[in-house]
Design an enzyme around this catalytic site. Sequence first.
Site, PDB file in Angstrom:
ATOM      1  CB  SER A  43      10.460  29.435 -26.006  1.00 40.99           C
ATOM      2  OG  SER A  43      11.301  30.551 -25.781  1.00 40.99           O
ATOM      3  CG  ASP A 335      17.298  25.697 -22.851  1.00 40.23           C
ATOM      4  OD1 ASP A 335      17.138  26.892 -22.481  1.00 40.23           O
ATOM      5  OD2 ASP A 335      16.521  25.148 -23.646  1.00 40.23           O
ATOM      6  CG  HIS A 338      14.069  28.401 -22.865  1.00 42.30           C
ATOM      7  ND1 HIS A 338      14.665  27.639 -23.846  1.00 42.30           N
ATOM      8  CD2 HIS A 338      13.270  29.290 -23.498  1.00 42.30           C
ATOM      9  CE1 HIS A 338      14.238  28.043 -25.026  1.00 42.30           C
ATOM     10  NE2 HIS A 338      13.403  29.048 -24.848  1.00 42.30           N
TER      11      HIS A 338
END
Length: 370
Positions: A43, A335, A338
Amino acid sequence: MAFGTNLFFGCCLILFAFLLGSPIEFVEGNIGPFPALFVFGDSILDPGNNNYINTTTQFQTNFPPYGETFFKSPTGRPCDGRLISDFIAEFANLPLIPAYFEIGTDKFLHGVNFASSGSGCLVETNRGIVIDLPTQLAHFNEVVQLLENKLGQHQAQQLLTNAVYMFSTGSNDYAFPYLSNPKFPFPKEEFSEMVLGNFTAILQEIYNKGGRKFTIFTLPPEGCSPGGRAFNEQANGTSGDCMQELNGLLQMHSSALPQKLNQLQQNLTGFNYTLFDLFKLFTERIDNPSKYGFKVSIEACCGTGQFRGINSCGGKRQVKEYELCPNVTDHVFFDASHPTEEANRQFAELLWNGTTDVIAPQNLKSFFIM
């Protein structure tokens, strides 16, 4: 005299390409034909590949407020804006590198991004709902075939040899088993050897296709993310401390990387790598945010619960409630796990042109002018 020689050589090269009927592409600001960037991993670098697979919203970010800082709408990037790889493409005068599922018939000459949120080096990590690294390799092999079909084998090989290959992968291999069983259900050293073995095998396969320039990120300190702190508080009754055992596993992996990469360099002629210390850069900003222009480092901009560490940003996951901070640039984390675009920008600048204390043995800019 040198200017005249270079001009003559450039004219001859263009004429030669014209006579062959296959014009060579150049991008202003780069040296050599077909500068390209191929991106693999999780991610940290996912531009939206998980938009196109059968997965859960746990591993998707194709809904607001993701993407709103730069793109003004969600793209599938787990960030308010751009990722490290997006900035690197900009610094290298490349277009945004497309997600694999968005390349169509011609958007692959400057590289492709294969990264998938939630993925790891092991097929078993979140099996069936993410694109694991071996599958990313299979997609890369498909792109190699597309390049050969479009450019011919010689020019495709030239592109692959000149290209830069970027990797952020491995943290999920450790984090998900640990979060499901905090005592970690495997012998740590043996497990790390397995993860690293899978990773280096992928690097060798790309080398066999022509890859020569690799940049690898150390694993970020997931145990100090807002999600890590919130999990630690809930599971162990701490007051928001980092999950040090998880960070220790991630550091064990990263500490072993230089030896593994040196072995590849010794065994594979022309294999070049540089190692980017993302763990260190994250930790510095978490421990001393104001030094780097941030105000908040242990609480996410978007989420809910303690530290906004419950992964609810956007309200599309199991927990629907979420809060959004008034100024995202104040935060290191967007978040639960991240970084914000601003943090990514700082990381990318150091990856591109940093010193050997964070990117060694050479910065990424040098790879694009080799």
